[in-house]
Design a protein around this motif. Structure first.
Motif, mmCIF file in Angstrom:
data_model
loop_
_atom_site.group_PDB
_atom_site.id
_atom_site.type_symbol
_atom_site.label_atom_id
_atom_site.label_comp_id
_atom_site.label_asym_id
_atom_site.label_seq_id
_atom_site.Cartn_x
_atom_site.Cartn_y
_atom_site.Cartn_z
ATOM 1 N N ASP A 274 37.253 -13.219 33.544
ATOM 2 C CA ASP A 274 37.320 -14.670 34.542
ATOM 3 C C ASP A 274 36.228 -14.685 32.542
ATOM 4 O OD1 ASP A 274 38.064 -14.481 36.860
ATOM 5 O OD2 ASP A 274 36.158 -14.182 37.484
ATOM 6 N N ASN A 275 35.552 -14.278 32.009
ATOM 7 C CA ASN A 275 34.498 -14.516 30.667
ATOM 8 C C ASN A 275 35.132 -15.758 29.825
ATOM 9 O OD1 ASN A 275 32.901 -12.531 31.349
ATOM 10 N ND2 ASN A 275 34.103 -11.209 30.456
ATOM 11 N N MET A 276 36.242 -16.155 30.108
ATOM 12 C CA MET A 276 37.299 -17.523 29.322
ATOM 13 C C MET A 276 36.002 -17.635 28.069
ATOM 14 S SD MET A 276 39.318 -17.930 30.902
ATOM 15 C CE MET A 276 39.717 -20.176 30.007
ATOM 16 N N CYS A 277 35.814 -15.729 26.683
ATOM 17 C CA CYS A 277 35.542 -16.477 25.974
ATOM 18 C C CYS A 277 36.420 -16.942 24.758
ATOM 19 C CB CYS A 277 34.956 -15.003 25.347
ATOM 20 S SG CYS A 277 34.196 -14.222 25.774
ATOM 21 N N SER A 278 35.860 -18.148 23.890
ATOM 22 C CA SER A 278 36.791 -18.743 23.169
ATOM 23 C C SER A 278 37.896 -18.402 22.653
ATOM 24 C CB SER A 278 36.021 -20.235 22.483
ATOM 25 O OG SER A 278 35.571 -19.085 21.288
ATOM 26 N N TYR A 279 37.674 -17.336 21.874
ATOM 27 C CA TYR A 279 38.783 -16.997 20.926
ATOM 28 C C TYR A 279 39.814 -15.722 21.711
ATOM 29 C CZ TYR A 279 35.870 -12.835 21.682
ATOM 30 O OH TYR A 279 34.886 -11.372 22.614
ATOM 31 N N CYS A 280 39.252 -15.506 22.867
ATOM 32 C CA CYS A 280 40.784 -14.733 23.806
ATOM 33 C C CYS A 280 41.852 -15.169 24.579
ATOM 34 C CB CYS A 280 39.259 -13.864 24.596
ATOM 35 S SG CYS A 280 40.404 -12.233 25.526
ATOM 36 N N ILE A 281 42.756 -14.229 24.561
ATOM 37 C CA ILE A 281 43.968 -14.846 25.222
ATOM 38 C C ILE A 281 43.739 -14.260 26.449
ATOM 39 C CG2 ILE A 281 45.559 -13.284 23.848
ATOM 40 C CD1 ILE A 281 46.386 -16.872 24.720
ATOM 41 N N VAL A 282 43.292 -13.069 26.563
ATOM 42 C CA VAL A 282 43.735 -12.656 28.004
ATOM 43 C C VAL A 282 43.476 -12.893 29.429
ATOM 44 C CG1 VAL A 282 42.040 -10.523 29.296
ATOM 45 C CG2 VAL A 282 42.565 -10.201 26.847
ATOM 46 N N PRO A 283 42.617 -13.578 29.379
ATOM 47 C CA PRO A 283 42.851 -14.732 30.574
ATOM 48 C C PRO A 283 43.717 -15.261 30.977
ATOM 49 C CG PRO A 283 40.264 -15.433 29.461
ATOM 50 C CD PRO A 283 41.595 -14.651 29.067
ATOM 51 N N GLN B 285 30.715 -7.688 52.310
ATOM 52 C CA GLN B 285 30.691 -9.359 51.641
ATOM 53 C C GLN B 285 29.892 -9.917 51.883
ATOM 54 O OE1 GLN B 285 34.145 -10.743 53.751
ATOM 55 N NE2 GLN B 285 35.702 -8.426 52.720
ATOM 56 N N SER B 286 28.881 -9.452 52.509
ATOM 57 C CA SER B 286 28.055 -10.048 51.852
ATOM 58 C C SER B 286 26.350 -9.828 50.974
ATOM 59 C CB SER B 286 26.979 -10.418 54.049
ATOM 60 O OG SER B 286 26.340 -8.892 53.850
ATOM 61 N N ALA B 287 26.918 -8.852 50.274
ATOM 62 C CA ALA B 287 25.867 -8.087 49.743
ATOM 63 C C ALA B 287 25.191 -9.026 48.787
ATOM 64 C CB ALA B 287 26.832 -6.937 48.310
ATOM 65 N N ALA B 288 24.394 -9.225 48.036
ATOM 66 C CA ALA B 288 24.077 -10.302 46.995
ATOM 67 C C ALA B 288 24.852 -10.003 45.645
ATOM 68 C CB ALA B 288 22.545 -9.621 46.443
ATOM 69 N N ALA B 289 24.976 -11.175 44.666
ATOM 70 C CA ALA B 289 25.602 -11.026 43.607
ATOM 71 C C ALA B 289 24.513 -10.215 42.431
ATOM 72 C CB ALA B 289 25.260 -12.745 43.081
ATOM 73 N N PRO B 290 25.080 -9.950 41.722
ATOM 74 C CA PRO B 290 24.777 -9.046 39.975
ATOM 75 C C PRO B 290 23.864 -9.866 39.803
ATOM 76 C CG PRO B 290 27.165 -9.984 40.025
ATOM 77 C CD PRO B 290 26.895 -9.910 41.316
ATOM 78 N N VAL B 291 22.984 -8.807 38.887
ATOM 79 C CA VAL B 291 21.926 -9.722 38.637
ATOM 80 C C VAL B 291 22.514 -8.831 37.297
ATOM 81 C CG1 VAL B 291 19.635 -9.364 37.124
ATOM 82 C CG2 VAL B 291 19.733 -9.460 39.864
ATOM 83 N N LEU B 292 22.355 -10.020 35.878
ATOM 84 C CA LEU B 292 22.747 -9.672 34.684
ATOM 85 C C LEU B 292 22.127 -9.462 33.777
ATOM 86 C CD1 LEU B 292 24.916 -13.127 34.065
ATOM 87 C CD2 LEU B 292 25.792 -11.811 34.908
ATOM 88 N N SER B 293 22.284 -8.925 32.439
ATOM 89 C CA SER B 293 21.576 -7.995 32.002
ATOM 90 C C SER B 293 20.727 -8.659 31.238
ATOM 91 C CB SER B 293 22.359 -7.401 30.119
ATOM 92 O OG SER B 293 23.090 -6.805 30.623
ATOM 93 N N ARG B 294 19.474 -8.311 30.919
ATOM 94 C CA ARG B 294 18.615 -9.990 30.733
ATOM 95 C C ARG B 294 19.055 -10.621 29.195
ATOM 96 N NH1 ARG B 294 11.957 -9.094 28.869
ATOM 97 N NH2 ARG B 294 11.358 -10.662 28.379
ATOM 98 N N GLY B 295 18.462 -12.246 29.814
ATOM 99 C CA GLY B 295 18.950 -12.720 28.434
ATOM 100 C C GLY B 295 20.710 -13.271 28.510
ATOM 101 N N PHE B 296 21.528 -13.273 29.122
ATOM 102 C CA PHE B 296 22.752 -12.707 29.641
ATOM 103 C C PHE B 296 23.061 -14.102 30.727
ATOM 104 C CE2 PHE B 296 22.667 -9.389 27.002
ATOM 105 C CZ PHE B 296 23.424 -9.209 26.427
ATOM 106 N N SER B 297 24.355 -15.320 29.915
ATOM 107 C CA SER B 297 24.502 -15.547 31.130
ATOM 108 C C SER B 297 25.723 -15.864 31.211
ATOM 109 C CB SER B 297 24.482 -17.265 30.580
ATOM 110 O OG SER B 297 24.767 -17.425 29.109
ATOM 111 N N THR B 298 26.748 -16.474 32.064
ATOM 112 C CA THR B 298 28.330 -17.063 32.192
ATOM 113 C C THR B 298 28.452 -18.038 32.590
ATOM 114 O OG1 THR B 298 28.203 -16.182 34.678
ATOM 115 C CG2 THR B 298 28.314 -14.750 33.345
ATOM 116 N N VAL B 299 29.756 -18.181 32.365
ATOM 117 C CA VAL B 299 30.518 -19.080 31.840
ATOM 118 C C VAL B 299 30.635 -19.857 33.895
ATOM 119 C CG1 VAL B 299 30.948 -19.763 29.869
ATOM 120 C CG2 VAL B 299 33.069 -18.832 31.475
#
Length: 561
Positions: free
Chosen positions: A233-242, A290-304
């Motif tokens: 799901d990361n959708m890095c701009s160079y990557c064909i995998v998704p 299924q009601s567990a909290a969403a994961p916490v990302l590494s510090r300083g990281f984000s997702t699209v």
């Protein structure tokens, strides 16, 4: 939309040479870089979408391949190109075909079916397949003259990306199956037997092949790969995998544990958990989580994308897998740096059978380029993560991926990547020149404006710096004892054995009689699957060399350290 998707799946085999583009199947129109099928060529008339919608609405059952419904009688030859995921896909495809009566052959000349499991991540990988098809063209022509049919199939990512071109180009390929269509292989081959081309490249939101135990292609091997999730799901701009493997979806933990137990029973001593974004694993199959909290990302990281709550996460899976067999090493790849919560790092440090080795793909050392790549972090955040990892896991071995010459990369950006390689000092690296892929964000939004000769020069510079730093990092192990899992005879000398240490670095040592740490008085010779303590005597950027001290076990070695 769901009804439409089901109706499209019910379309069945293609007529000769009729290959609707993947984009049309997924979006109802041709995607970027695709063209309508049959432009410039007359195609036989066929049912339109409304025909299938009426059938689906009336409750027509969707045809599904049934085990044994059309048993194969031929011999299958499989070739695998690309990453470890493709190795695992080969094992899944073979498990399905074997169950349907096909036999496996390693002799190309006696094959009735040749299947190539392909990669699309770079242009060079696809060109290798086109070259291979040219070699197979002569073989197929000879078979036709002898009236002995030969069917050729393209599987995997290239099939997903280039279905139309593959089917139309020289009419050499009989079947095309994307990464989510391997269950359909028996039906596709049955269609091909009638002289038609057949294809299925529909991507799935839920296919994980969880109920299929892959047939290991290297029987008696000491290592194995276990796929725990598919897609990204990361959708890095160079990557064909998704676009070739679809959205992220994870296998139920129960099926993963079953496969790992089976491998342990077969004598496998090292398992690598596989996924395009392995540490974002999220098993949603058990309702109570299924009601567990969403994961916490590494510090300083984000997702699209917005993180999804619920489910059992990677730390839970890693914990459960590591408990199955104390003498089995556990690795995982390929992770994204954003998904390294402290609970995962702590688990790696605590468990003696989880390897102290992490893959932290950086891709670039320039914050500006990282932003263009949509990686979700800055250079500073990445370096902070590296320091944190090394604090949590002393002595950890690090590997990484780098791309040279991405869109808009300046000489200053390149030098920042050089300096990152120098600052971190990776033990293992995977470095490539940028290759633009259709459908990606970079293809639509950016310019591939770094000339090929500059890409080549920058890549060579990165490789040189990496090797210098890796040699320096590996030389710190000279004089130390490393626990090595023996994989077999060295390719360069029958008098030597090779294996890998905890950090996934190749170690070569003499095949000599050694003591057994269990206290057995008789001397022994190490065999594949044995753990051997090796004293390192020399090192370079890729390999350690040493002398064997004794045969031991993973648990005993951990207790001594």
């Amino acid at each position: 939309m769901l009804l439409w998707r089901r109706a499209l799946r019910a379309a069945g085999p293609l007529r000769p040479a009729a290959a609707p583009c993947p984009g049309a199947a997924r979006r109802g129109r041709c995607g970027p870089g695709e063209r309508p099928v049959g432009r410039g060529a007359a195609l036989p008339a066929g049912p339109d979408l409304r025909h299938f919608l009426r059938g689906a609405a009336a409750g027509e059952p969707r045809p599904e391949p049934q085990p044994g419904s059309a048993p194969g009688t031929g011999k299958v030859y499989l070739e695998t190109y690309g990453c470890q995921m493709n190795v695992n896909d080969t094992e899944i495809a073979w498990a399905i075909l074997q169950k349907n009566g096909y036999m496996r052959t390693k002799d190309l000349d006696e094959a009735d079916v040749i299947l190539l499991v392909t990669c699309s991540v770079r242009e060079k990988a696809e060109q290798a397949i086109w070259n291979r098809l040219q070699h197979l063209k002569a073989l197929k022509a000879r078979r036709q003259q002898a009236r002995v049919p030969l069917r050729i199939g393209i599987l995997g990512c290239m099939a997903e990306r280039l279905k139309e071109e593959i089917l139309h180009r020289e009419k050499l390929v009989d079947i095309v199956a994307g990464p989510d269509a391997y269950r359909d292989l028996p039906r596709l081959l049955a269609v091909a037997e009638s002289g038609q081309q057949a294809a299925n490249v529909l991507l799935s939101l839920d296919e994980t092949y969880a109920d299929i135990l892959p047939v290991q292609t290297s029987a008696g091997g000491t290592t194995a790969f276990v796929s725990i999730m598919r897609g990204c799901d990361n959708m890095c701009s160079y990557c064909i995998v998704p676009f070739t493997r679809g959205r992220e979806r994870s296998r139920p933990i129960a099926s993963i544990l079953q496969e790992v137990r089976m491998l342990s029973d077969q004598g496998v001593k090292e398992v690598t958990l596989l996924g395009q974004n392995v540490n974002s694993f999220q098993d949603m199959s058990e309702v109570q989580f299924q009601s567990a909290a969403a994961p916490v990302l590494s510090r300083g990281f984000s997702t699209v994308y917005k993180a999804k709550p619920g489910g059992l996460r990677f730390a839970h899976l890693l914990d459960q897998v590591s408990r199955i067999a104390p003498e089995m090493r556990i690795r995982f790849t390929s992770p994204h740096p954003k998904d390294f919560p402290d609970e995962v790092l702590q688990l790696i440090q605590e468990r003696h059978n989880i390897c102290k080795q992490l893959h932290l793909p950086a891709q670039s050392g320039s914050t500006r380029v990282l932003e263009a790549m949509r990686r979700g972090y800055t250079r500073e955040a990445y370096i902070e993560l590296v320091h944190h990892v090394r604090e949590c896991i002393p002595g950890v071995s690090l590997s990484s991926d780098f791309i040279a010459g991405f869109c808009g990369e300046t000489e200053e950006d390149h030098q920042q990547t050089v300096s990152l390689l120098q600052e971190v000092g990776y033990n293992v690296g995977f470095l490539f020149a940028y290759s633009m892929r259709q459908k990606t964000r970079a293809y639509h939004r950016l310019q591939d404006d770094v000339p090929a000769d500059i890409k080549k020069r920058r890549l060579e510079e990165l490789i040189t710096v990496f090797r210098e730093e890796a040699a320096r990092a590996n030389e710190t192990m000279v004089g130390q004892s490393q626990l090595v899992l023996v994989e077999g005879p060295s390719k360069r000398s029958v008098s030597e054995l090779y294996g890998r240490n905890d950090g996934n670095i190749k170690v070569i040592f003499p095949d000599a009689e050694i003591e057994d740490a269990a206290g057995c008085k008789a001397l022994v010779r190490a065999q594949p699957g044995d753990y051997v303590l090796v004293k390192v005597t020399s090192a370079n950027s890729q390999t350690l060399k040493g002398v064997p001290l004794c045969r031991t076990t993973l648990s005993r070695s951990a207790a001594c350290h």
